[in-house]
Design a protein around this motif. Structure first.
Motif, PDB file in Angstrom:
ATOM      1  N   GLY A 234       0.696  -1.291   0.047  1.00  0.00           N
ATOM      2  CA  GLY A 234       0.079   0.076   0.230  1.00  0.00           C
ATOM      3  C   GLY A 234       0.781   1.354  -0.056  1.00  0.00           C
ATOM      4  O   GLY A 234       0.441   2.236   0.215  1.00  0.00           O
ATOM      5  N   GLY A 235       2.113   1.042  -0.339  1.00  0.00           N
ATOM      6  CA  GLY A 235       3.063   2.413  -0.390  1.00  0.00           C
ATOM      7  C   GLY A 235       3.757   2.471   0.868  1.00  0.00           C
ATOM      8  O   GLY A 235       3.252   2.795   1.982  1.00  0.00           O
ATOM      9  N   VAL A 236       5.312   2.020   1.069  1.00  0.00           N
ATOM     10  CA  VAL A 236       6.134   2.151   2.228  1.00  0.00           C
ATOM     11  C   VAL A 236       6.613   3.445   2.418  1.00  0.00           C
ATOM     12  O   VAL A 236       7.357   3.812   1.252  1.00  0.00           O
ATOM     13  N   SER A 237       6.354   4.145   3.367  1.00  0.00           N
ATOM     14  CA  SER A 237       6.750   5.653   3.378  1.00  0.00           C
ATOM     15  C   SER A 237       8.234   5.415   3.982  1.00  0.00           C
ATOM     16  O   SER A 237       9.307   6.065   3.733  1.00  0.00           O
ATOM     17  N   GLU A 238       8.498   4.746   5.107  1.00  0.00           N
ATOM     18  CA  GLU A 238       9.732   4.528   5.690  1.00  0.00           C
ATOM     19  C   GLU A 238       9.801   3.072   6.305  1.00  0.00           C
ATOM     20  O   GLU A 238       8.591   2.580   6.612  1.00  0.00           O
ATOM     21  N   PHE A 239      10.888   2.851   6.431  1.00  0.00           N
ATOM     22  CA  PHE A 239      11.311   1.301   7.030  1.00  0.00           C
ATOM     23  C   PHE A 239      12.501   1.222   7.864  1.00  0.00           C
ATOM     24  O   PHE A 239      13.435   1.959   7.577  1.00  0.00           O
ATOM     25  N   CYS A 240      12.685   0.130   8.607  1.00  0.00           N
ATOM     26  CA  CYS A 240      13.802  -0.203   8.885  1.00  0.00           C
ATOM     27  C   CYS A 240      13.865  -1.933   8.996  1.00  0.00           C
ATOM     28  O   CYS A 240      12.725  -2.554   8.992  1.00  0.00           O
ATOM     29  N   VAL A 241      14.881  -2.591   9.301  1.00  0.00           N
ATOM     30  CA  VAL A 241      14.921  -3.930   9.381  1.00  0.00           C
ATOM     31  C   VAL A 241      15.788  -4.421  10.710  1.00  0.00           C
ATOM     32  O   VAL A 241      16.546  -3.694  10.992  1.00  0.00           O
ATOM     33  N   CYS A 242      15.099  -5.204  11.495  1.00  0.00           N
ATOM     34  CA  CYS A 242      15.604  -5.951  12.844  1.00  0.00           C
ATOM     35  C   CYS A 242      15.943  -7.405  12.291  1.00  0.00           C
ATOM     36  O   CYS A 242      14.896  -7.902  11.775  1.00  0.00           O
ATOM     37  N   PRO A 243      16.702  -7.984  13.224  1.00  0.00           N
ATOM     38  CA  PRO A 243      16.786  -9.440  13.230  1.00  0.00           C
ATOM     39  C   PRO A 243      15.506  -9.866  14.054  1.00  0.00           C
ATOM     40  O   PRO A 243      15.003  -9.295  15.044  1.00  0.00           O
ATOM     41  N   ASP A 244      14.832 -11.061  13.772  1.00  0.00           N
ATOM     42  CA  ASP A 244      13.794 -11.404  14.384  1.00  0.00           C
ATOM     43  C   ASP A 244      13.909 -13.074  14.636  1.00  0.00           C
ATOM     44  O   ASP A 244      14.005 -13.895  14.000  1.00  0.00           O
ATOM     45  N   TYR A 245      13.937 -13.183  16.280  1.00  0.00           N
ATOM     46  CA  TYR A 245      14.334 -14.486  16.853  1.00  0.00           C
ATOM     47  C   TYR A 245      13.155 -14.849  17.402  1.00  0.00           C
ATOM     48  O   TYR A 245      13.195 -15.846  18.503  1.00  0.00           O
ATOM     49  N   ARG A 246      11.854 -14.465  17.082  1.00  0.00           N
ATOM     50  CA  ARG A 246      10.502 -15.015  18.076  1.00  0.00           C
ATOM     51  C   ARG A 246      10.111 -16.459  17.499  1.00  0.00           C
ATOM     52  O   ARG A 246       9.368 -17.062  18.485  1.00  0.00           O
ATOM     53  N   GLU A 247      10.673 -17.013  16.376  1.00  0.00           N
ATOM     54  CA  GLU A 247      10.428 -18.506  16.005  1.00  0.00           C
ATOM     55  C   GLU A 247      11.680 -19.200  15.970  1.00  0.00           C
ATOM     56  O   GLU A 247      12.697 -18.521  16.385  1.00  0.00           O
ATOM     57  N   SER A 248      11.603 -20.270  15.815  1.00  0.00           N
ATOM     58  CA  SER A 248      12.700 -21.043  16.088  1.00  0.00           C
ATOM     59  C   SER A 248      13.915 -20.717  15.000  1.00  0.00           C
ATOM     60  O   SER A 248      14.907 -21.244  15.138  1.00  0.00           O
ATOM     61  N   VAL A 249      13.509 -20.447  13.859  1.00  0.00           N
ATOM     62  CA  VAL A 249      14.447 -20.079  12.710  1.00  0.00           C
ATOM     63  C   VAL A 249      14.496 -18.536  12.425  1.00  0.00           C
ATOM     64  O   VAL A 249      13.391 -17.932  12.503  1.00  0.00           O
ATOM     65  N   GLY A 250      15.856 -17.809  12.658  1.00  0.00           N
ATOM     66  CA  GLY A 250      15.777 -16.515  12.559  1.00  0.00           C
ATOM     67  C   GLY A 250      15.160 -16.033  11.078  1.00  0.00           C
ATOM     68  O   GLY A 250      15.279 -16.545  10.205  1.00  0.00           O
ATOM     69  N   ARG A 251      14.809 -14.660  11.125  1.00  0.00           N
ATOM     70  CA  ARG A 251      14.299 -14.129   9.875  1.00  0.00           C
ATOM     71  C   ARG A 251      14.406 -12.622  10.016  1.00  0.00           C
ATOM     72  O   ARG A 251      14.976 -12.059  10.993  1.00  0.00           O
ATOM     73  N   TYR A 252      14.367 -11.803   9.034  1.00  0.00           N
ATOM     74  CA  TYR A 252      14.303 -10.295   9.054  1.00  0.00           C
ATOM     75  C   TYR A 252      12.890  -9.976   9.260  1.00  0.00           C
ATOM     76  O   TYR A 252      12.015 -10.508   8.863  1.00  0.00           O
ATOM     77  N   ALA A 253      12.915  -8.896  10.220  1.00  0.00           N
ATOM     78  CA  ALA A 253      11.590  -8.219  10.378  1.00  0.00           C
ATOM     79  C   ALA A 253      11.687  -6.726   9.585  1.00  0.00           C
ATOM     80  O   ALA A 253      12.492  -5.958  10.304  1.00  0.00           O
ATOM     81  N   PHE A 254      10.781  -6.606   8.593  1.00  0.00           N
ATOM     82  CA  PHE A 254      10.836  -5.485   8.105  1.00  0.00           C
ATOM     83  C   PHE A 254       9.795  -4.588   8.751  1.00  0.00           C
ATOM     84  O   PHE A 254       8.359  -4.857   8.892  1.00  0.00           O
ATOM     85  N   MET A 255      10.287  -3.395   9.617  1.00  0.00           N
ATOM     86  CA  MET A 255       9.153  -2.639  10.212  1.00  0.00           C
ATOM     87  C   MET A 255       8.672  -1.415   9.474  1.00  0.00           C
ATOM     88  O   MET A 255       9.788  -0.612   8.908  1.00  0.00           O
ATOM     89  N   VAL A 256       7.685  -1.320   8.878  1.00  0.00           N
ATOM     90  CA  VAL A 256       7.136  -0.380   7.780  1.00  0.00           C
ATOM     91  C   VAL A 256       6.054   0.583   8.185  1.00  0.00           C
ATOM     92  O   VAL A 256       5.212   0.065   9.222  1.00  0.00           O
TER      93      VAL A 256
END
Length: 395
Positions: free
Chosen positions: A281-303
């Protein structure tokens, strides 16, 4: 400006500038934006909005939208409101704000027409240009700013500059990421990003190579000696008039995220967000954090979005995942082997990144309000938790 003369400066209003200098002494970010917006709205013949970064300009746009009725009331009554952090300059601000019921009524008739592209041209019919650094991480907010200003107002980038030195000027106003290195008293050298990080590899302005990427290294008259700025530029050619390199800003050298054995750069992260922005829907700003809430790590895009969540937003995580796999072979290998999971997309409430800048200023012990940036990758626990507390929903 001499520090000892601050008391005098805070009483001055420079001709042809909408805001008195007292506004520049406000350290609270929201109050700083409010007062600049208030004095701008008083002036119907405003021609130029000049901010250091596009993110600051976007925050100014949203302040006008969110507090529209408050601004009209202040203009009508001529009363500066009791805002946080303006006590020591309020008297000087009040001197320059007189009751203006005619302008207030004019703004009331225009109304908060934010749904219509070009609302600012209704407020300021003579508005011609927005000046703001718009390259690199500051490019994502451009569509939102363009919605406010419409097609008849140009957006022009300014410089590559830092607290330490002035590096480059905009080379072509039509290209928001094209700069010419300035000749100055400072010595600017270039460290190739694909060669050893040693002084013997440094290139000078006259022997950099078009198409190569370099980290900027600075020596100043004030005592910095071969100081690494961390900014990476790509040389695209030389100015025919004086031979100075013409460059594009690329990224911060050490701005990356790593979950397994991959290293994903700032440029790659911006690229995949640009490719996925419309889905969300149109990202105005974002940042990325490491996300370890699940058993396998992933990127969390905070938009933070320009408007509402897009109809096809549910496909955004898989789209980001596929784009990262295409751009980064190590990400592809580690994701296929189960070491990296599909990214999370976390939608922040509107205005979060503006509030983040205010929070960083308040907790930093005196950072300049115009210079606080949101890093593309957020590692520190305090910032990550602050952002997570403002998540509206997970896609």
């Amino acid at each position: 400006m001499v520090v000892e003369r601050d008391a005098i400066y805070s009483t001055i209003k420079v001709p042809n500038c909408s805001s008195p200098l007292a506004v520049s002494f406000i350290q609270n970010y929201k109050s700083f934006l409010f007062m600049h917006a208030l004095f701008a709205l008083v002036e119907p013949k405003l021609e130029t909005i000049n901010t250091l970064f596009t993110t600051t300009c976007r925050d100014l746009c949203r302040a006008i939208h969110d507090q529209w009725d408050d601004f009209i009331h202040c203009i009508e009554t001529g009363v500066v409101p009791d805002l946080e952090g303006i006590d020591r300059v309020k008297e000087n601000l009040q001197r320059f704000l007189q009751p203006n019921p005619d302008r207030a009524e004019e703004l009331r008739r225009i109304g908060k027409a934010v749904e219509t592209p070009g609302w600012f041209r209704q407020i300021w019919p003579e508005l011609r240009v927005i000046l703001a650094t718009a390259s690199g991480p500051f490019s994502t907010v451009i569509p939102e700013i363009r919605h406010y200003i419409g097609p008849d107002v140009s957006l022009e980038t300014l410089t590559i500059a830092s607290s330490e030195a002035f590096l480059a000027l905009a080379y072509d106003p039509r290209d928001l990421n094209l700069y010419k290195v300035v000749g100055s008293d400072d010595v600017i050298e270039f460290l190739p990003v694909d060669e050893p990080e040693e002084s013997r590899c440094l290139a000078q302005t006259w022997n950099v190579e078009p198409g190569k990427k370099y980290e900027v290294v600075l020596t100043t008259r004030d005592g910095f000696w071969r100081y690494r700025l961390g900014d990476v530029v790509e040389v695209v050619g030389f100015d025919s008039r004086d031979g100075q390199p013409v460059v594009r800003y690329v990224e911060r050298r050490n701005m990356h995220i790593r979950i397994a054995n991959e290293v994903t750069t700032e440029t790659q992260l911006r690229s995949v967000v640009d490719a996925t922005s419309d889905l969300l829907g149109g990202v105005s700003e974002f940042c990325v954090c490491p996300d370890y809430r699940e058993s396998v790590g992933r990127y969390a895009f905070m938009v933070e979005l320009q408007g509402n969540l897009g109809e096809n937003a549910a496909t955004a995580p898989s789209s980001l995942h596929a784009s990262l796999q295409n751009l980064n072979e190590n990400y592809l290998r580690d994701s296929l082997s189960g070491k990296i999971d599909v990214p999370a997309v976390r939608v922040l409430r509107p205005g979060t990144f503006g509030e983040f800048r205010e929070w960083k200023i308040r907790t930093s012990g005196g950072a300049a309000v115009g210079q606080v940036k949101v890093p593309v990758v957020v590692w520190d626990e305090g910032s990550r938790m602050w952002l997570e507390g403002r998540v509206n929903c997970d896609v």
